[in-house]
Design an enzyme around this catalytic site. Structure first.
Site, short mmCIF file in Angstrom:
data_model
loop_
_atom_site.label_atom_id
_atom_site.label_comp_id
_atom_site.label_asym_id
_atom_site.label_seq_id
_atom_site.Cartn_x
_atom_site.Cartn_y
_atom_site.Cartn_z
N ARG A 121 -17.25 10.26 7.35
CA ARG A 121 -17.67 8.99 6.73
C ARG A 121 -17.31 7.81 7.63
O ARG A 121 -18.03 6.81 7.66
CB ARG A 121 -17.04 8.83 5.35
CG ARG A 121 -17.59 9.75 4.30
CD ARG A 121 -17.28 9.25 2.91
NE ARG A 121 -18.21 8.20 2.52
CZ ARG A 121 -17.95 7.28 1.59
NH1 ARG A 121 -16.77 7.27 0.99
NH2 ARG A 121 -18.85 6.38 1.27
N LEU A 181 -18.18 -0.81 0.44
CA LEU A 181 -19.08 0.29 0.06
C LEU A 181 -19.21 0.42 -1.45
O LEU A 181 -19.84 1.36 -1.94
CB LEU A 181 -18.57 1.61 0.65
CG LEU A 181 -18.71 1.77 2.17
CD1 LEU A 181 -17.94 2.98 2.65
CD2 LEU A 181 -20.18 1.87 2.58
N THR A 202 -12.08 4.83 3.77
CA THR A 202 -12.16 6.28 3.71
C THR A 202 -11.25 6.95 4.73
O THR A 202 -11.04 6.42 5.82
CB THR A 202 -13.61 6.76 3.93
OG1 THR A 202 -13.65 8.19 3.89
CG2 THR A 202 -14.14 6.28 5.28
N TYR A 234 0.83 -1.20 0.00
CA TYR A 234 0.00 0.00 0.00
C TYR A 234 0.87 1.26 0.00
O TYR A 234 1.68 1.47 0.90
CB TYR A 234 -0.94 0.02 1.20
CG TYR A 234 -2.06 -1.00 1.14
CD1 TYR A 234 -2.46 -1.58 -0.07
CD2 TYR A 234 -2.73 -1.38 2.28
CE1 TYR A 234 -3.48 -2.51 -0.13
CE2 TYR A 234 -3.77 -2.31 2.24
CZ TYR A 234 -4.13 -2.88 1.02
OH TYR A 234 -5.15 -3.81 0.98
#
Length: 325
Positions: A293, A232, A288, A61
């Protein structure tokens, strides 16, 4: 309500996982900035404030910077590590010169990857290590040897996989003394083949479903935690404009928002609550960095508990774009 597999194993009761793939700036090899650190700090604080205490990483990542910026947070707050469950993944290698992108489950690579992960995270151990994507050249004996060394050295407490089917898990488990306790897969209202595979048994329509036979059932039988990445659907039903505006997507978004309004909650909570309502006790991995959120996502825990069978099927049918078979 029954417990999640990881809760049964007394590892964590965090119903959501905070996915750290969004931390560390852009997908490049630039140096971390002050803004990158502030973004990470606010996101982690928001997660903790909303009872999310499990954090998911991967060595790739942001080319390792997601772990590096998280490690700085742990270094600045020495007491924080004991409050968290840290999970990371290895096995994907990016191209180097003329060598292409590849998967690598060799013992040497797994061991060296974990050393790099621990160094970047500024910690002595991982709670869980996952193998990121299936390596067709996997020698299960090598994986088993690496897992054994990591467990004996105290560098990793538990092990699992990501993006694997039931047969691959069974093969690997046959060689490993350590139980495989997690399988992380793409699962959402827009990626429903994990549900469809079961619903469409003995149906012609089922021939087109791309999902591992018996995966959900195997994980439930073996107490393996199903984790959902992209739960999501990249915000498709909870605020972002969908690139694909098919009838099913528009209908699902409408159903999600109507249910959210009815229950006085956020669309994110409904989308994630739908996943978590399944008796497999799916654990969503949210990505997120927006504190607001993150709070909305955390409300899914309550929504999963109160979502009725009829509400669950309303969302499922809308996403199918057609009636039940």
């Amino acid at each position: 309500m029954s417990m999640m597999p990881l809760e049964k194993r007394e590892i964590t009761n965090s119903c959501l996982v905070y996915g750290c793939m969004g931390l560390g700036g852009e997908w490049n090899v630039d140096q971390l900035t002050k803004e990158d650190y502030i973004t990470a700090q606010k996101a982690v604080e928001a997660a903790l404030e909303n009872n999310i205490t499990m954090f998911d990483h991967a060595d790739i990542y942001k080319h390792g910077r997601s772990e590096t910026v998280f490690g700085r947070l742990l270094k600045e707050d020495p007491g924080l590590r004991k409050k968290l469950v840290l999970q990371s993944k290895c096995g994907i290698r990016f191209s180097e010169g003329e060598v292409p992108n590849r998967y690598d489950f060799s013992e040497k690579h797994i061991l060296s990857s974990v050393d790099g992960i621990l160094e970047r995270l500024e910690t002595d151990y991982l709670d869980i290590l996952l193998l990121h994507r299936p390596d067709p050249l996997m020698e299960p004996e090598e994986v088993a040897a690496a897992f054994s060394k990591l467990r004996e050295s105290g560098k990793v407490k538990h092990f699992g996989v990501s993006n694997m089917n039931a047969a691959q898990i069974k093969l690997l488990q046959a060689y490993c003394d350590e139980p495989l306790i997690v399988n992380q897969l793409e699962m959402s209202l827009n990626r429903m083949d994990w549900v469809e595979h079961g619903v469409l048994v003995n149906q012609k329509e089922g021939a087109s479903v791309n999902f591992s036979d018996g995966m959900v059932e195997h994980c439930r039988l073996e107490n393996i935690q199903l984790q959902a990445w992209a739960p999501l659907a990249y915000g498709m039903y909870s605020g972002m404009e969908a690139k694909d505006t098919t009838k099913a997507i528009l209908a699902t978004k409408k159903a999600v928002n109507e249910l959210a309004e009815k229950k006085g909650t956020a669309a994110e909570a409904i989308v994630l609550g739908w996943l978590m309502r399944h008796p497999a006790k799916v654990q969503p991995v949210i990505g997120t960095v927006n504190p607001g959120r993150i709070k909305n996502c955390a409300e899914a825990v309550k929504q999963a508990e109160i979502m009725t069978r009829e509400e669950w099927y309303t969302l499922y049918t809308a996403s199918r774009g057609k009636k039940m078979p």
